[in-house]
Design a protein around this motif. Structure first.
Motif, PDB file in Angstrom:
ATOM      1  N   VAL A  66     -42.442   6.697  16.270  1.00 21.66           N
ATOM      2  CA  VAL A  66     -41.705   6.099  15.072  1.00 21.66           C
ATOM      3  C   VAL A  66     -42.474   6.636  13.728  1.00 21.66           C
ATOM      4  O   VAL A  66     -43.984   6.935  14.209  1.00 21.66           O
ATOM      5  N   ARG A  67     -42.026   7.096  12.872  1.00 20.13           N
ATOM      6  CA  ARG A  67     -42.719   7.541  11.514  1.00 20.13           C
ATOM      7  C   ARG A  67     -42.285   6.764  10.450  1.00 20.13           C
ATOM      8  O   ARG A  67     -40.936   6.362  10.182  1.00 20.13           O
ATOM      9  N   LEU A  68     -43.420   6.068   9.690  1.00 22.88           N
ATOM     10  CA  LEU A  68     -42.785   5.645   8.502  1.00 22.88           C
ATOM     11  C   LEU A  68     -43.575   6.368   7.236  1.00 22.88           C
ATOM     12  O   LEU A  68     -44.714   6.682   7.353  1.00 22.88           O
ATOM     13  N   ASP A  69     -42.597   6.657   6.385  1.00 19.21           N
ATOM     14  CA  ASP A  69     -42.755   7.494   5.112  1.00 19.21           C
ATOM     15  C   ASP A  69     -43.037   6.555   4.034  1.00 19.21           C
ATOM     16  O   ASP A  69     -41.817   6.023   3.652  1.00 19.21           O
ATOM     17  N   PHE A  70     -44.123   6.666   3.347  1.00 20.13           N
ATOM     18  CA  PHE A  70     -44.336   5.517   2.217  1.00 20.13           C
ATOM     19  C   PHE A  70     -44.529   6.448   0.846  1.00 20.13           C
ATOM     20  O   PHE A  70     -45.101   7.576   0.819  1.00 20.13           O
ATOM     21  N   GLU A  71     -43.434   6.287  -0.013  1.00 23.23           N
ATOM     22  CA  GLU A  71     -43.294   7.102  -1.330  1.00 23.23           C
ATOM     23  C   GLU A  71     -44.321   6.450  -2.109  1.00 23.23           C
ATOM     24  O   GLU A  71     -44.012   5.338  -2.980  1.00 23.23           O
ATOM     25  N   THR A  72     -45.638   6.857  -2.271  1.00 26.47           N
ATOM     26  CA  THR A  72     -46.713   6.103  -3.121  1.00 26.47           C
ATOM     27  C   THR A  72     -46.626   6.758  -4.437  1.00 26.47           C
ATOM     28  O   THR A  72     -47.207   6.168  -5.558  1.00 26.47           O
ATOM     29  N   GLU A  73     -46.278   8.086  -4.690  1.00 28.16           N
ATOM     30  CA  GLU A  73     -46.480   8.490  -6.008  1.00 28.16           C
ATOM     31  C   GLU A  73     -45.786   7.722  -7.185  1.00 28.16           C
ATOM     32  O   GLU A  73     -46.408   7.534  -8.292  1.00 28.16           O
ATOM     33  N   THR A  74     -44.493   7.457  -6.846  1.00 31.17           N
ATOM     34  CA  THR A  74     -43.807   6.894  -7.923  1.00 31.17           C
ATOM     35  C   THR A  74     -44.383   5.424  -8.009  1.00 31.17           C
ATOM     36  O   THR A  74     -44.473   4.905  -9.224  1.00 31.17           O
ATOM     37  N   TYR A  75     -45.141   4.695  -7.158  1.00 31.37           N
ATOM     38  CA  TYR A  75     -45.557   3.550  -7.361  1.00 31.37           C
ATOM     39  C   TYR A  75     -46.707   3.799  -8.186  1.00 31.37           C
ATOM     40  O   TYR A  75     -46.901   2.844  -9.208  1.00 31.37           O
ATOM     41  N   PHE A  76     -47.627   4.834  -7.819  1.00 30.36           N
ATOM     42  CA  PHE A  76     -48.888   4.877  -8.787  1.00 30.36           C
ATOM     43  C   PHE A  76     -48.683   5.320 -10.147  1.00 30.36           C
ATOM     44  O   PHE A  76     -49.200   4.943 -11.176  1.00 30.36           O
ATOM     45  N   ALA A  77     -47.568   6.135 -10.371  1.00 28.87           N
ATOM     46  CA  ALA A  77     -47.224   6.389 -11.765  1.00 28.87           C
ATOM     47  C   ALA A  77     -46.625   5.256 -12.404  1.00 28.87           C
ATOM     48  O   ALA A  77     -46.956   5.315 -13.892  1.00 28.87           O
TER      49      ALA A  77
END
Length: 129
Positions: A66-77
């Motif tokens: 399984v792979r979980l991809d977390f989109e962190t750039e938008t959160y930190f922006a």
């Protein structure tokens, strides 16, 4: 929910830079059946106010990875924009990791809770309960 022939996955994110759950982080779930198999994107969701993602898609039978991809750039922006409003002199540091991809092996009948401890310049992950 896991069954005898499938595994299940859940996750949550804690922003350790503020000691609070990370809300509205997009997460994509992918799975494969065997090390040489192609990844299949099953869908995604986003974390709630408690940093939890409660509606990830079910895993197909025969899933081994399984792979979980977390989109962190938008959160930190978004967090940086909020900090700029409160303190305009705060230097724009952005996020060093614009995304976090966690890959792990699974076995049928098991539940895997994978917490992500996150800050702008590092992260840690572990198998929770």
């Amino acid at each position: 929910m896991s069954t005898d022939t499938t595994a299940s996955v859940s996750t949550h994110i804690l922003d350790t830079s503020i000691g609070r759950p990370a809300e509205c982080v997009a997460i994509t779930l992918a799975a494969r059946s065997g090390s040489d198999a192609e990844w299949v994107t099953l869908g995604g969701s986003a974390t709630d106010a408690d940093g939890r993602c409660k509606d990830l898609p079910a895993l197909p039978e025969e899933t081994t990875h399984v792979r979980l991809d977390f989109e962190t750039e938008t959160y930190f922006a978004k967090k940086q924009a909020e900090a700029q409003q409160d303190a305009p002199r705060v230097r724009d540091s952005g996020a060093f990791f614009p995304e976090v991809a966690i890959t792990f092996a699974v076995k049928p009948g098991e539940h895997y809770h994978v917490p992500l401890l996150l800050n702008p310049f590092g992260y840690s992950v572990y198998r929770g309960s």
